[in-house]
Design a protein around this motif. Structure first.
Motif, PDB file in Angstrom:
ATOM      1  N   ARG A 111      37.572 126.374 -45.499  1.00  0.00           N
ATOM      2  CA  ARG A 111      38.154 125.440 -46.278  1.00  0.00           C
ATOM      3  C   ARG A 111      38.916 124.358 -46.220  1.00  0.00           C
ATOM      4  O   ARG A 111      39.827 124.365 -45.300  1.00  0.00           O
ATOM      5  CB  ARG A 111      38.132 125.755 -47.581  1.00  0.00           C
ATOM      6  CG  ARG A 111      37.308 127.275 -47.885  1.00  0.00           C
ATOM      7  CD  ARG A 111      37.546 128.462 -49.172  1.00  0.00           C
ATOM      8  NE  ARG A 111      36.504 129.379 -49.552  1.00  0.00           N
ATOM      9  CZ  ARG A 111      36.357 130.129 -50.550  1.00  0.00           C
ATOM     10  NH1 ARG A 111      38.233 130.089 -50.711  1.00  0.00           N
ATOM     11  NH2 ARG A 111      35.922 130.095 -50.574  1.00  0.00           N
ATOM     12  N   CYS A 112      38.801 122.942 -47.078  1.00  0.00           N
ATOM     13  CA  CYS A 112      39.875 122.056 -46.826  1.00  0.00           C
ATOM     14  C   CYS A 112      39.987 121.495 -47.955  1.00  0.00           C
ATOM     15  O   CYS A 112      39.395 120.875 -48.471  1.00  0.00           O
ATOM     16  CB  CYS A 112      39.739 121.249 -45.859  1.00  0.00           C
ATOM     17  SG  CYS A 112      41.120 120.247 -44.928  1.00  0.00           S
ATOM     18  N   SER A 113      41.629 121.699 -48.662  1.00  0.00           N
ATOM     19  CA  SER A 113      41.666 120.607 -50.131  1.00  0.00           C
ATOM     20  C   SER A 113      42.526 119.862 -49.079  1.00  0.00           C
ATOM     21  O   SER A 113      42.835 120.038 -48.073  1.00  0.00           O
ATOM     22  CB  SER A 113      42.644 122.183 -50.407  1.00  0.00           C
ATOM     23  OG  SER A 113      41.900 122.909 -50.952  1.00  0.00           O
ATOM     24  N   ILE A 114      42.084 118.788 -50.217  1.00  0.00           N
ATOM     25  CA  ILE A 114      43.229 117.680 -50.188  1.00  0.00           C
ATOM     26  C   ILE A 114      44.112 117.835 -51.371  1.00  0.00           C
ATOM     27  O   ILE A 114      43.441 117.000 -52.248  1.00  0.00           O
ATOM     28  CB  ILE A 114      42.168 116.652 -50.193  1.00  0.00           C
ATOM     29  CG1 ILE A 114      42.121 116.800 -48.463  1.00  0.00           C
ATOM     30  CG2 ILE A 114      43.060 115.499 -49.774  1.00  0.00           C
ATOM     31  CD1 ILE A 114      40.329 115.494 -48.474  1.00  0.00           C
ATOM     32  N   THR A 115      45.410 117.318 -51.382  1.00  0.00           N
ATOM     33  CA  THR A 115      46.184 116.509 -52.205  1.00  0.00           C
ATOM     34  C   THR A 115      47.248 115.990 -52.163  1.00  0.00           C
ATOM     35  O   THR A 115      47.697 116.142 -50.726  1.00  0.00           O
ATOM     36  CB  THR A 115      46.882 118.157 -52.533  1.00  0.00           C
ATOM     37  OG1 THR A 115      47.487 118.116 -54.171  1.00  0.00           O
ATOM     38  CG2 THR A 115      47.188 119.040 -51.784  1.00  0.00           C
ATOM     39  N   PRO A 116      47.952 115.543 -52.773  1.00  0.00           N
ATOM     40  CA  PRO A 116      49.001 114.428 -52.353  1.00  0.00           C
ATOM     41  C   PRO A 116      50.359 115.261 -52.275  1.00  0.00           C
ATOM     42  O   PRO A 116      50.683 116.604 -52.743  1.00  0.00           O
ATOM     43  CB  PRO A 116      50.126 113.602 -54.205  1.00  0.00           C
ATOM     44  CG  PRO A 116      48.308 114.103 -54.683  1.00  0.00           C
ATOM     45  CD  PRO A 116      47.503 115.362 -54.657  1.00  0.00           C
ATOM     46  N   SER A 117      51.220 114.519 -51.278  1.00  0.00           N
ATOM     47  CA  SER A 117      52.382 115.519 -50.521  1.00  0.00           C
ATOM     48  C   SER A 117      53.331 115.799 -52.341  1.00  0.00           C
ATOM     49  O   SER A 117      53.935 116.799 -51.394  1.00  0.00           O
ATOM     50  CB  SER A 117      53.034 114.421 -50.068  1.00  0.00           C
ATOM     51  OG  SER A 117      53.491 112.670 -50.228  1.00  0.00           O
ATOM     52  N   ASP A 118      53.426 115.071 -53.236  1.00  0.00           N
ATOM     53  CA  ASP A 118      54.031 115.669 -53.602  1.00  0.00           C
ATOM     54  C   ASP A 118      54.038 116.777 -54.522  1.00  0.00           C
ATOM     55  O   ASP A 118      54.491 117.170 -55.317  1.00  0.00           O
ATOM     56  CB  ASP A 118      54.664 114.807 -55.363  1.00  0.00           C
ATOM     57  CG  ASP A 118      53.302 114.520 -56.114  1.00  0.00           C
ATOM     58  OD1 ASP A 118      51.954 114.910 -55.638  1.00  0.00           O
ATOM     59  OD2 ASP A 118      53.927 113.308 -56.318  1.00  0.00           O
ATOM     60  N   ASN A 119      52.912 117.317 -54.241  1.00  0.00           N
ATOM     61  CA  ASN A 119      52.403 118.245 -54.596  1.00  0.00           C
ATOM     62  C   ASN A 119      52.307 119.505 -53.243  1.00  0.00           C
ATOM     63  O   ASN A 119      51.403 120.368 -53.584  1.00  0.00           O
ATOM     64  CB  ASN A 119      50.397 118.769 -54.744  1.00  0.00           C
ATOM     65  CG  ASN A 119      50.782 119.939 -55.679  1.00  0.00           C
ATOM     66  OD1 ASN A 119      51.135 120.681 -56.828  1.00  0.00           O
ATOM     67  ND2 ASN A 119      49.032 120.049 -55.464  1.00  0.00           N
ATOM     68  N   ARG A 159      45.515 107.615 -56.130  1.00  0.00           N
ATOM     69  CA  ARG A 159      46.549 106.954 -56.572  1.00  0.00           C
ATOM     70  C   ARG A 159      48.301 107.714 -56.082  1.00  0.00           C
ATOM     71  O   ARG A 159      49.139 107.207 -55.770  1.00  0.00           O
ATOM     72  CB  ARG A 159      47.020 106.963 -58.175  1.00  0.00           C
ATOM     73  CG  ARG A 159      47.647 105.255 -58.698  1.00  0.00           C
ATOM     74  CD  ARG A 159      47.471 105.749 -59.797  1.00  0.00           C
ATOM     75  NE  ARG A 159      46.135 105.379 -60.356  1.00  0.00           N
ATOM     76  CZ  ARG A 159      45.439 106.195 -61.409  1.00  0.00           C
ATOM     77  NH1 ARG A 159      45.584 107.624 -61.350  1.00  0.00           N
ATOM     78  NH2 ARG A 159      44.427 105.769 -61.282  1.00  0.00           N
ATOM     79  N   ARG A 160      48.010 109.067 -56.709  1.00  0.00           N
ATOM     80  CA  ARG A 160      48.931 110.105 -55.699  1.00  0.00           C
ATOM     81  C   ARG A 160      49.642 110.292 -54.609  1.00  0.00           C
ATOM     82  O   ARG A 160      50.661 110.108 -54.565  1.00  0.00           O
ATOM     83  CB  ARG A 160      49.382 111.392 -56.092  1.00  0.00           C
ATOM     84  CG  ARG A 160      49.422 111.141 -58.203  1.00  0.00           C
ATOM     85  CD  ARG A 160      49.437 112.482 -58.614  1.00  0.00           C
ATOM     86  NE  ARG A 160      50.450 113.793 -57.979  1.00  0.00           N
ATOM     87  CZ  ARG A 160      50.428 115.157 -58.703  1.00  0.00           C
ATOM     88  NH1 ARG A 160      50.290 115.276 -59.353  1.00  0.00           N
ATOM     89  NH2 ARG A 160      51.179 115.823 -57.981  1.00  0.00           N
ATOM     90  N   GLY A 161      48.141 109.589 -53.741  1.00  0.00           N
ATOM     91  CA  GLY A 161      48.721 109.087 -52.030  1.00  0.00           C
ATOM     92  C   GLY A 161      49.154 108.288 -51.240  1.00  0.00           C
ATOM     93  O   GLY A 161      49.235 108.517 -50.458  1.00  0.00           O
TER      94      GLY A 161
END
Length: 249
Positions: A135-143, A196-198
């Motif tokens: 599994r690989c989740s992708i999220t902005p660094s502020d999270n 956008r957050r990324g």
């Protein structure tokens, strides 16, 4: 096309590199994955094929072949002690295993997003509870937490791929045969808020990601979590998000 002699040379170079370092950490899970489904399997097969094709071998020849084999096996799970890093052979072709290739495509997609200016997108890779699926989740660094990879909150700002979906990335049904660049374009279009957050520079993380990708192309997918205790070597841990220190300030 990669030849058997090139695979032999690659194994030999890794072996001598590790021998010169003196001491290394060995991740047995990484060795096992590489032998079963990674690029190491292909390298080992070609070295053995070259070995079998020789009618007579001297003691020195046998030792050289064993070193080449050891380079492929030990190199698949080695973490070098100290500031130096292992040098991987430049990947000449995609993994012959479709499942591994699909996982690698997700990482290559993130690399394309980083190149396009979305360096504040981070990954949280690991194994499912069953141990069967990556599994690989992708999220902005502020999270992302201080460890550099773990999402603080799950929800709409976390997008997850599972290898159980094969080439239907993120539940998409129209991505068969798409390149990593095409997947990156789809990601921006279909997850606009996350993308956008990324947006923004994070050169430390982008540099770490390139090194991690080199390992993944040589049969070592990143795994940070699973249904067992995983102690991550310092050399594989990503840097904390931009503007965040160990004190959280």
């Amino acid at each position: 096309m990669v030849t058997r002699k090139q695979e032999f040379q690659s194994g030999s170079e890794v072996y001598h590199f590790l021998r010169d370092r003196g001491s290394v950490f060995i991740r047995m899970d990484a060795i096992d994955r590489a032998i079963v489904s990674g690029r190491a399997r292909k390298g080992l097969s070609r070295v053995l094929s070259l070995y079998r094709s020789r009618e007579s071998l001297s003691r020195e020849d046998v030792a050289a072949f064993h070193r080449a084999l050891a380079g492929w096996i030990v190199g698949a799970g080695a973490e070098v002690i100290g500031d130096e890093r292992i040098v991987y052979p430049v990947a000449q072709s995609c993994s012959p295993d479709p499942g591994y290739h699909q996982c690698l495509q997700v990482l290559l997609m993130v690399a394309e997003l980083h190149k396009a200016g979305y360096q504040r997108l981070r990954i949280a890779p690991g194994m499912s509870g069953s141990g069967f699926y990556w599994r690989c989740s992708i999220t902005p660094s502020d999270n992302v937490g201080l460890n550099g990879w773990e999402p603080i909150e799950f929800g709409p700002n976390v997008v997850t791929y599972t290898s159980a979906a094969e080439d239907q990335y993120f539940g998409w049904t129209d991505t068969y045969g798409k390149t990593a660049r095409q997947l990156a374009a789809c990601f921006i279009e279909r997850f606009p808020d996350v993308a956008r957050r990324g947006i923004g520079r994070d050169r430390a993380y982008a540099g770490w990601f390139v090194e991690m990708l080199g390992a993944a192309e040589n049969g070592r997918l990143p795994i940070f979590f699973g249904d067992w205790e995983i102690e991550l070597a310092e050399s594989v841990i990503p840097p904390p998000p931009v503007g965040v220190t160990s004190t959280g300030q």
